[in-house]
Scaffold this active site. Structure first.
Site, PDB file in Angstrom:
ATOM      1  N   ASP A  94     158.751   4.334 -44.629  1.00  0.00           N
ATOM      2  CA  ASP A  94     158.648   5.239 -43.946  1.00  0.00           C
ATOM      3  C   ASP A  94     159.018   6.706 -44.861  1.00  0.00           C
ATOM      4  OD1 ASP A  94     158.017   6.023 -40.515  1.00  0.00           O
ATOM      5  OD2 ASP A  94     158.817   7.665 -41.608  1.00  0.00           O
ATOM      6  N   LEU A 128     149.889  -4.042 -28.390  1.00  0.00           N
ATOM      7  CA  LEU A 128     151.054  -4.136 -28.034  1.00  0.00           C
ATOM      8  C   LEU A 128     151.629  -3.137 -26.729  1.00  0.00           C
ATOM      9  CD1 LEU A 128     153.050  -4.066 -31.598  1.00  0.00           C
ATOM     10  CD2 LEU A 128     152.054  -6.049 -30.274  1.00  0.00           C
ATOM     11  N   CYS A 149     148.885   5.851 -25.567  1.00  0.00           N
ATOM     12  CA  CYS A 149     147.497   5.271 -25.908  1.00  0.00           C
ATOM     13  C   CYS A 149     146.471   5.579 -25.085  1.00  0.00           C
ATOM     14  CB  CYS A 149     148.082   3.651 -25.810  1.00  0.00           C
ATOM     15  SG  CYS A 149     149.315   3.222 -27.036  1.00  0.00           S
TER      16      CYS A 149
END
Ligand code: UGA
Length: 436
Positions: A30, A153, A263
């Protein structure tokens, strides 16, 4: 096998930790130095049940490491996952792919061995083609293959969903890609998790189609709940009655204040944009997006109704229990609580709230709402209590204590976690979703 996970946010970190737990050697990468420092200290950037323990044990076992250096992290990795954000682009709702493409360019530049590059980020159809072009243009001499492997997920249940998936979808264009992905997921084949190999574009569309279908299911049952209220039927029984039909299935038929999160809202919008670009309208999804948006403010009006209507609500007090878009997360993105609180404060209602995990993030989003230390202080002296998120902590509230603390025993249960008869017997004026 060595796996590199570029992007250590929600999807990257959960997937990386789970792959490490399967025995792979995983490096999470990251750009955010402070995030990597905190991960080294065992501090998670997100709230996800079980994640800290999983990260800690695999870190200690030497299977999971963290770095800010992409060139170092991908060295020797057979599979390089791209798990960076694809937010809705400001203004037009298209998925913003700039982070994905930037990673692709950097991977191309630093690729020092043959590898599969896997998009795990939710990306519109055709993104894999572009990632492939970018890596090719970098002039790499290594053999590589770009594969799509969408994630399914759920926040709050992500580790379970990763380790016991309903299915794994892999969109690959060649044997090199398919073979390496087979190795990556071998521990799951042993668990007999079904794996579906498709073409890359198909796999990319499966992700959007799945989320849009689930959003449609929720929106459908929410509209049925509204109808139940009008005709005097019970939505819980309607859900059960239709869900027992295997063709329909019982999941995602729980009526509530509308879907939120990182999402469904983003992915339905992105699917609409893709459909528009290809001149193939998806009118059902259009209706779902509109219906869900307007539902959130309608839920605010439902709470106002419990206060005697917008005209009488000014100066009254409301206590919100739950702010996150669902339980077991600190995620506030597109949470119905935001529109509900806004509708109430717009009408002059004084709002207090409690959420087990979401208040730090909620505070700046809803500055007019007083955040409280526990559910009982959030409802002290209020004229209406509204349950917005179905955290377990709200499922067995001490109703006697609650009744003594409130100014008026009025409860609006937007998640149907209580039984109407019990609530009336306890002396509450009780309103819920799609029930009498
Ligand atoms: C969703 C999908 O469920 C995952 O499969 C997918 O991988 C993920 O999006 C993603 O694309 O990354 P998530 O957003 O974490 O997962 O949450 P869900 O559990 O699906 O809930 C979404 C929203 O729908 C919540 O606001 C929830 O309260 C609402 N919902 C869900 C209902 O109102 N009723 C239901 O019956 C189910």
């Amino acid at each position: 096998m060595k796996i590199a996970m570029v992007g250590s946010g929600y999807v990257g970190l959960v997937s990386g930790a789970c792959f490490a737990d399967f025995g792979h050697d995983v490096v999470c990468i990251d750009k955010d130095q402070s995030k990597i420092d905190r991960l080294h200290d065992g501090i998670m950037p997100i709230y996800e049940p079980g994640l800290d323990a999983l990260v800690e044990s695999n870190f200690k076992a030497g299977r999971l490491s963290f770095t800010t250096s992409l060139s170092e992290g991908i060295k020797g990795a057979s599979a390089i996952f791209i798990a960076v954000g694809t937010p809705s682009r400001r203004g037009d709702g298209h998925a913003d792919l700039s982070f994905v493409y930037a990673v692709a360019a950097e991977v191309g530049e630093h690729l020092s061995n043959n590898a599969v590059i896997v998009t795990k980020s939710t990306v519109p159809v055709g993104t894999g083609d572009e990632v492939e072009r970018i890596i090719k243009d970098s002039g790499t001499t290594r053999t590589f293959s770009v594969v799509s492997n969408p994630e399914f997920l759920r926040e709050g249940a992500a580790i379970r969903d990763f380790k016991r998936p309903d299915r794994i979808v892999i969109g690959a264009e060649d044997d090199f890609g398919r073979d390496i992905m087979h190795e990556v997921y071998r521990p799951l084949f042993l668990n007999e998790s079904p794996i579906l190999f498709t073409e890359r574009r198909t796999s990319e569309l499966i992700k959007y189609a799945a989320n849009a279908f689930l959003a449609t299911k929720i929106t459908f049952i929410n509209e049925m709940a509204d109808l139940c209220e009008k005709v005097g039927a019970d939505i819980q029984d309607v859900s059960r009655g239709i869900g027992m039909d295997n063709r329909i299935g019982s999941k995602f038929l729980h009526a509530g204040p509308g879907y939120g999160g990182s999402c469904f809202p983003k992915d339905t919008l992105a699917l609409l944009k893709t459909a528009e670009d290809y001149d193939s309208p998806t009118r059902i999804v259009e209706a779902v997006v509109k219906t869900n948006d307007s539902r959130k403010r309608a839920m605010g009006r439902k709470v106002l109704d419990a206060l005697g209507g917008a005209e009488k609500a000014r100066g009254k007090k409301a206590g919100l229990l739950g702010l996150t878009f669902k339980p077991n997360t600190d995620d506030m993105r597109d949470s119905p609580a935001i529109a509900i609180a806004q509708t109430l404060t717009d009408a002059g209602v004084i709002v207090s709230a409690y959420d087990p995990e979401g208040m730090d993030i909620a505070k700046p989003i809803m500055p007019d709402v007083a955040m409280c230390d526990d559910p009982y202080s959030a409802i002290e002296g209020v004229d209406v209590v509204a349950i917005v998120t179905e955290w377990d902590a709200f499922r067995a509230l001490d109703m006697k204590r609650l009744k003594e603390l409130v100014a008026a025993p009025v409860l609006v249960d937007l998640r149907n976690i209580y039984n109407p008869e019990d609530m009336r017997a306890a002396g509450f004026t009780y309103a819920s979703i799609g029930r009498n």
